[in-house]
Every structure is written in structure tokens, then in C-alpha cells.
Write a protein that holds these residues in place. Structure first.
Motif, PDB file in Angstrom:
ATOM      1  N   PHE A  58       0.961  -1.059  -0.083  1.00 46.36           N
ATOM      2  CA  PHE A  58       0.074   0.186  -0.222  1.00 46.36           C
ATOM      3  C   PHE A  58       0.996   1.371   0.028  1.00 46.36           C
ATOM      4  N   THR A  59       2.048   1.158   0.416  1.00 44.62           N
ATOM      5  CA  THR A  59       3.129   2.421   0.408  1.00 44.62           C
ATOM      6  C   THR A  59       3.383   2.585  -0.700  1.00 44.62           C
ATOM      7  N   LYS A  60       3.578   1.459  -1.657  1.00 43.03           N
ATOM      8  CA  LYS A  60       4.260   1.719  -3.184  1.00 43.03           C
ATOM      9  C   LYS A  60       2.895   2.566  -4.001  1.00 43.03           C
ATOM     10  N   ALA A  61       1.562   2.319  -3.329  1.00 46.34           N
ATOM     11  CA  ALA A  61       0.683   3.102  -4.004  1.00 46.34           C
ATOM     12  C   ALA A  61       0.113   4.297  -3.391  1.00 46.34           C
ATOM     13  N   PHE A  62       0.170   4.337  -2.062  1.00 47.40           N
ATOM     14  CA  PHE A  62      -0.130   5.525  -1.588  1.00 47.40           C
ATOM     15  C   PHE A  62       0.806   6.307  -0.969  1.00 47.40           C
ATOM     16  N   GLY A  63       1.865   5.984  -1.294  1.00 46.36           N
ATOM     17  CA  GLY A  63       3.307   6.865  -0.408  1.00 46.36           C
ATOM     18  C   GLY A  63       3.072   6.753   0.996  1.00 46.36           C
ATOM     19  N   SER A  64       3.478   7.875   1.551  1.00 48.37           N
ATOM     20  CA  SER A  64       3.524   7.936   2.967  1.00 48.37           C
ATOM     21  C   SER A  64       1.992   7.578   3.848  1.00 48.37           C
ATOM     22  N   LEU A  65       1.072   7.722   3.119  1.00 48.12           N
ATOM     23  CA  LEU A  65      -0.086   7.285   3.579  1.00 48.12           C
ATOM     24  C   LEU A  65      -0.549   5.724   3.694  1.00 48.12           C
ATOM     25  N   GLY A  66       0.374   4.957   2.924  1.00 49.33           N
ATOM     26  CA  GLY A  66       0.209   3.417   3.025  1.00 49.33           C
ATOM     27  C   GLY A  66       0.346   2.773   4.404  1.00 49.33           C
ATOM     28  N   ASN A  67       1.431   3.090   5.181  1.00 51.34           N
ATOM     29  CA  ASN A  67       1.460   2.469   6.383  1.00 51.34           C
ATOM     30  C   ASN A  67       0.457   2.966   7.607  1.00 51.34           C
ATOM     31  N   PRO A  68       0.056   4.243   7.427  1.00 50.34           N
ATOM     32  CA  PRO A  68      -1.144   4.567   8.408  1.00 50.34           C
ATOM     33  C   PRO A  68      -2.393   3.987   7.983  1.00 50.34           C
ATOM     34  N   PHE A  69      -2.545   3.902   6.636  1.00 52.67           N
ATOM     35  CA  PHE A  69      -3.768   3.341   6.175  1.00 52.67           C
ATOM     36  C   PHE A  69      -3.985   1.641   6.422  1.00 52.67           C
ATOM     37  N   VAL A  70      -3.125   0.938   6.321  1.00 48.17           N
ATOM     38  CA  VAL A  70      -2.966  -0.404   6.638  1.00 48.17           C
ATOM     39  C   VAL A  70      -2.966  -0.666   8.348  1.00 48.17           C
ATOM     40  N   ALA A  71      -2.524   0.311   8.950  1.00 52.78           N
ATOM     41  CA  ALA A  71      -2.505   0.398  10.468  1.00 52.78           C
ATOM     42  C   ALA A  71      -3.916   0.338  10.845  1.00 52.78           C
ATOM     43  N   VAL A  72      -4.561   1.270  10.263  1.00 52.14           N
ATOM     44  CA  VAL A  72      -6.026   1.700  10.794  1.00 52.14           C
ATOM     45  C   VAL A  72      -6.951   0.581  10.208  1.00 52.14           C
ATOM     46  N   CYS A  73      -6.809   0.077   9.079  1.00 50.51           N
ATOM     47  CA  CYS A  73      -7.515  -1.060   8.399  1.00 50.51           C
ATOM     48  C   CYS A  73      -7.248  -2.370   9.436  1.00 50.51           C
ATOM     49  N   LEU A  74      -6.009  -2.469   9.815  1.00 49.25           N
ATOM     50  CA  LEU A  74      -5.833  -3.702  10.624  1.00 49.25           C
ATOM     51  C   LEU A  74      -6.409  -3.576  11.986  1.00 49.25           C
ATOM     52  N   PHE A  75      -6.366  -2.326  12.395  1.00 52.30           N
ATOM     53  CA  PHE A  75      -6.835  -2.298  14.109  1.00 52.30           C
ATOM     54  C   PHE A  75      -8.276  -2.628  13.886  1.00 52.30           C
ATOM     55  N   PHE A  76      -9.051  -2.279  12.862  1.00 52.43           N
ATOM     56  CA  PHE A  76     -10.686  -2.611  12.942  1.00 52.43           C
ATOM     57  C   PHE A  76     -10.728  -3.853  12.606  1.00 52.43           C
ATOM     58  N   PHE A  77     -10.114  -4.538  11.533  1.00 51.71           N
ATOM     59  CA  PHE A  77     -10.239  -5.894  11.249  1.00 51.71           C
ATOM     60  C   PHE A  77     -10.066  -6.827  12.378  1.00 51.71           C
ATOM     61  N   ALA A  78      -8.765  -6.454  13.050  1.00 49.29           N
ATOM     62  CA  ALA A  78      -8.197  -7.231  14.222  1.00 49.29           C
ATOM     63  C   ALA A  78      -9.209  -7.249  15.358  1.00 49.29           C
ATOM     64  N   PHE A  79      -9.474  -5.779  15.697  1.00 50.18           N
ATOM     65  CA  PHE A  79     -10.380  -5.581  16.877  1.00 50.18           C
ATOM     66  C   PHE A  79     -11.703  -6.424  16.707  1.00 50.18           C
ATOM     67  N   SER A  80     -12.405  -6.483  15.434  1.00 52.86           N
ATOM     68  CA  SER A  80     -13.412  -7.243  15.326  1.00 52.86           C
ATOM     69  C   SER A  80     -13.323  -8.544  15.411  1.00 52.86           C
ATOM     70  N   THR A  81     -12.479  -8.929  15.191  1.00 49.99           N
ATOM     71  CA  THR A  81     -11.784 -10.417  15.222  1.00 49.99           C
ATOM     72  C   THR A  81     -11.737 -10.854  16.619  1.00 49.99           C
ATOM     73  N   ILE A  82     -11.096  -9.957  17.419  1.00 51.00           N
ATOM     74  CA  ILE A  82     -10.994 -10.240  18.880  1.00 51.00           C
ATOM     75  C   ILE A  82     -12.284 -10.281  19.561  1.00 51.00           C
ATOM     76  N   ILE A  83     -13.262  -9.550  19.095  1.00 52.78           N
ATOM     77  CA  ILE A  83     -14.582  -9.687  19.731  1.00 52.78           C
ATOM     78  C   ILE A  83     -15.392 -10.985  19.138  1.00 52.78           C
ATOM     79  N   GLY A  84     -14.833 -11.404  17.969  1.00 52.04           N
ATOM     80  CA  GLY A  84     -15.620 -12.441  17.700  1.00 52.04           C
ATOM     81  C   GLY A  84     -15.275 -13.836  18.341  1.00 52.04           C
ATOM     82  N   TRP A  85     -13.792 -13.711  18.564  1.00 54.53           N
ATOM     83  CA  TRP A  85     -12.978 -14.870  19.005  1.00 54.53           C
ATOM     84  C   TRP A  85     -13.374 -15.122  20.400  1.00 54.53           C
ATOM     85  N   TYR A  86     -13.259 -13.767  21.105  1.00 52.97           N
ATOM     86  CA  TYR A  86     -13.740 -13.953  22.657  1.00 52.97           C
ATOM     87  C   TYR A  86     -15.235 -14.489  22.693  1.00 52.97           C
ATOM     88  N   TYR A  87     -16.061 -14.058  22.025  1.00 53.49           N
ATOM     89  CA  TYR A  87     -17.369 -14.681  21.827  1.00 53.49           C
ATOM     90  C   TYR A  87     -17.481 -16.423  21.975  1.00 53.49           C
TER      91      TYR A  87
END
Length: 447
Positions: free
Chosen positions: A343-372
């Protein structure tokens, strides 16, 4: 031999031999036994999954949740680090061809996940608190009569998902935030644990409310962003697809030798990471599908198939194609760092923050599901009195996971996933006649 290498050796046997054939074999078996239900019921799959779509549905409670809320909870668990870090790990370890084996195992896995959901609906019960619960521990104990195998599964899934699995999620978020925002992983882990605890202690109502809102929004945001990247590299889409097909049967040729993988490694990492992503046959998502309020078990079985479609054939493919189309694969980077690089190759310096934010929501929702999913098995083993200690322990594991080495955490996750898969698949095969009979009744209009 260090711990990571020892566990890796165990996993090579577990996934490279036993589970590889058992998982794929079970999927193929159900696909034929149910007469390719994932194809012939495609229209019904979409209508059952999205017929009553809403991000603000009825409040879930002791009687269960809506069919869409169950799907959202299942997809919350399915769409996580397996789609961002897992796809990247599979490509880096098994070559682009690993994605082909992900596709194949996911197609047949639709038959398996349909069977899981139907059995979860068929054998669901009310516990001492009046809460509707279900899942493999319940259909194993009631359907096969083996309380020992049910207890083994319950213990395995509590460790596999509630503890070790959620360590994987917080580990990936911690790594991503450290790279993108230079925030220490430990601080990130503590923050995730506190947010997760607020949801855990709110019970099934809060879990359903959070997942039905987060899942559609985060998935749509990531898909649109991925399509933008692919649009920017449209000329590389066809070559990337060719790399996947060629790499499935000749991994070294697909990458010019950058990835020194064999066909066996492409299959092993494709199936293992594919399972970690869509969870078909793992025995996890049935806990969400068990509590759906539907008129017939087959209806939720069809909804469960949609979870695999969204996870593997939409979200995971976006990640894989972005990595290959942007040319991010260099044979050295792996995990979430490879996805960030793409994503950094495509979005430049915004690539890392973009993936970090996406990953936060993806992984956080998984934490909720797996907890359940773990909570359902805590209820099975210990009743309501086990919930508070379990919630606290999961929060502690989330913090711990954010600080560990990525390879060790992923290998541990593969081991415990394998242990919980075995009793679940045995039960599915033993109860296959129940699944087929239920589908035949539904096809005949007997509700």
C-alpha cells in the motif's frame, strides 16, 4: 532447537500431512454429499444473508440475535489478520501459488461451513442463565454422545482463539502501529485490551451491536481502497493472476526464484492460512450461527457460506492482488509489513497508516468474535461463573500478544487451531447424515 522451531516442526507434520488431507477431504465430501449446495443455492445464499440487512438491527439478547448479526459476528472473526497479514505470510512462505490453494480450499470449505452452521442450529440449547448457546461442543456431546471429545474441543478453542488467537490479533496491530505511528506495541496492547473489555462485559447485546456496525463499514472501506490501488496498477492484474496459477504448480518459476517454495509448501501455507482466514472446518463460526433466530437451520447454513465468500473471494483476494500488482513481493518481507509495503507503493507515506488503521478494525472485530466463541465454550465447561475470569484472562493475553515475536505467535496459533479442528471434523463426518437429511427436508419444503 528453540521453541519457535520446535512448534514449526510440529506444525509442518500437523498441517503438511494430517490436517491438509482431513480438511480438504471433509470439504470435498460435503460438497458432493450436499450436491454442490454452494453453487445451486447461490441465489438463496444472497437473499438469506442480505434480505434483512441493517447496521442497526434489533437488540440481541438471551434468545439470540438476528441472522445478519450472526453473520456479522462470524465475519468479524473471519475478516482479521488472516486477510492482511495472513495472506502476505502465505505468499512470502509458499509463493503466489498459495493463493490458488486458498481459493480451492475455500470453495470446498463452503460445504464444511454449511454443515457446521446447520448442526449448530440443530443442537443449540439454553444454558442455566437462559442464554441460547451452541457450537461444536454441543453438537459433539449431543450428536455423537462423546462428552470427552466435546470437552477437548472446548478447551482447545478457548486456548486457540480466546487466548493464543487474540494474541495474534494484538501482535499484528502492535507491529502495524509501531511501524506507522512509532507507538510502543505494549501501549497499543493495553489500549486494545481496555476497548475489548468494554465490549466483553456488555454481553451478547453489545457484541452483536458492535459487529453489525463495524463489519460492513470496515469491509467496504478496505475493498474500495484496494480497488483504487488495483486501478492504479491495472496493467499488472492479469500478470498477477498468472503468477498465482503458475505458482500453484511451479512456485519458483512464478517468482523467478525469489521465493524458494515447493508445491507442497504452496499447498501447506495456502490451506493453513486459508483456514486461519475463513475458518471453514475450524469449529469457530458455528457459535455465532447457532444463536441466529431463523425458521430453519438450512437458512443459517446458507448465510454461513456467504461468510467464506466475503472473507476469501473478496477481502483476501484484494490483499493478495495488491501485493502482487504493486510488485511489493521481494522474498524478504513478510506478515503485515509486506501488506504495508504494497500500500505504501501505491499511497506513498499514507500507506503505512492506512494499513495500520484497517488492521486495527479488522483485528479488533476478530478479537470480539473470537472472545465470543471462547465464551460459548466457557459456558459449556464452567457455566456462568467462568465468564468474569475468562474475560480478564483474554484481556491479559491481548496485552501479552502485542509484545511477542511474530513468528512464534503465528506458529502457536497454527498448533492450537489444528488441535481444535480434529474433533470438530470427526463430529461433522459422523453427523453428515443429519446435515443431508435437514437439507433434503428444506428442499422438499418441510420446515
Amino acid at each position: 532447537m528453540d521453541l519457535a522451531k520446535l512448534i514449526s516442526t510440529i506444525n509442518s507434520f500437523l498441517w503438511g500431512n494430517l490436517l491438509l488431507y482431513l480438511l480438504c477431504g471433509t470439504g470435498i465430501f460435503f460438497t458432493f454429499k450436499l450436491r454442490f449446495v454452494q453453487i445451486r443455492k447461490l441465489k438463496a445464499i444472497f437473499s438469506n444473508a442480505f434480505g434483512n440487512f441493517s447496521i442497526k438491527g434489533e437488540k440481541a439478547g438471551k434468545e439470540g440475535m438476528s441472522s445478519f448479526q450472526s453473520l456479522a459476528t462470524a465475519v468479524a472473526a473471519q475478516v482479521g489478520t488472516g486477510n492482511l497479514a495472513g495472506a502476505a505470510t502465505a505468499i512470502a512462505s509458499g509463493g503466489p501459488g498459495a493463493i490458488f490453494w486458498m481459493w480451492l480450499s475455500a470453495f470446498f470449505g463452503m460445504g464444511t461451513i454449511f454443515a457446521e452452521a446447520v448442526l449448530a442450529q440443530t443442537f443449540k440449547v439454553k444454558d442455566e442463565d437462559g442464554q441460547v448457546v451452541g457450537g461444536p461442543a454441543y453438537y459433539i456431546s449431543q450428536g455423537t454422545g462423546s462428552k470427552a471429545m466435546a470437552a477437548f474441543f472446548a478447551v482447545a478453542i478457548i486456548f486457540a482463539l480466546g487466548f493464543v488467537g487474540n494474541m495474534v490479533q494484538s501482535n499484528s496491530i502492535g507491529d502495524a502501529f509501531a511501524t506507522a505511528f512509532d507507538i510502543p506495541s505494549l501501549y497499543v496492547g493495553i489500549g486494545i485490551a481496555i476497548l475489548a473489555g468494554l465490549v466483553f462485559f456488555g454481553g451478547i447485546g453489545r457484541i452483536a451491536s458492535v459487529t453489525e456496525k463495524i463489519v460492513p463499514i470496515m469491509a467496504l472501506f478496505y475493498i474500495v481502497s484496494g480497488l483504487v490501488v488495483l486501478g492504479m496498477h491495472a496493467e499488472n492484474i492479469i500478470p498477477s493472476l498468472k503468477m498465482i496459477i503458475q505458482g500453484a504448480f511451479n512456485p519458483k518459476a512464478a517468482t523467478g526464484g525469489i521465493i524458494g517454495a515447493t508445491v507442497k509448501e504452496a499447498v501447506r501455507y495456502g490451506v493453513a492460512r486459508g483456514l486461519f482466514s475463513n475458518e471453514a472446518g475450524m469449529g469457530s463460526t458455528p457459535h455465532a450461527h447457532a444463536v441466529a433466530k431463523v425458521k430453519h437451520p438450512v437458512q443459517q447454513g446458507l448465510v454461513a457460506i456467504m461468510g467464506v465468500l466475503i472473507d476469501t473471494f473478496v477481502v483476501l483476494n484484494i490483499t493478495a492482488l495488491v501485493i502482487l500488482a504493486t510488485g511489493a513481493l521481494d522474498g524478504q518481507t513478510t506478515g503485515i509489513a509486506l501488506t504495508q509495503s504494497a500500500f505504501t507503493k501505491a499511497f506513498g507515506s499514507l500507506g503505512n497508516p492506512f494499513v495500520a488503521v484497517c488492521l486495527f478494525f479488522f483485528a479488533f472485530s476478530t478479537i470480539i468474535g473470537w472472545y465470543y466463541f471462547g465464551e460459548s465454550n466457557i459456558r459449556y465447561l464452567f457455566g456462568v461463573k467462568g465468564l468474569t475470569p475468562y474475560r480478564v484472562l483474554v484481556m491479559l493475553f491481548i496485552v501479552l500478544g502485542s509484545t511477542l515475536k511474530v513468528n512464534l505467535v503465528w506458529e502457536l496459533a497454527d498448533t492450537f487451531n489444528g488441535l481444535m479442528v480434529i474433533p470438530n471434523l470427526i463430529a461433522l463426518l459422523l453427523l453428515s447424515k443429519v446435515v443431508a437429511k435437514t437439507l433434503n427436508e428444506y428442499d422438499s419444503g418441510i420446515n
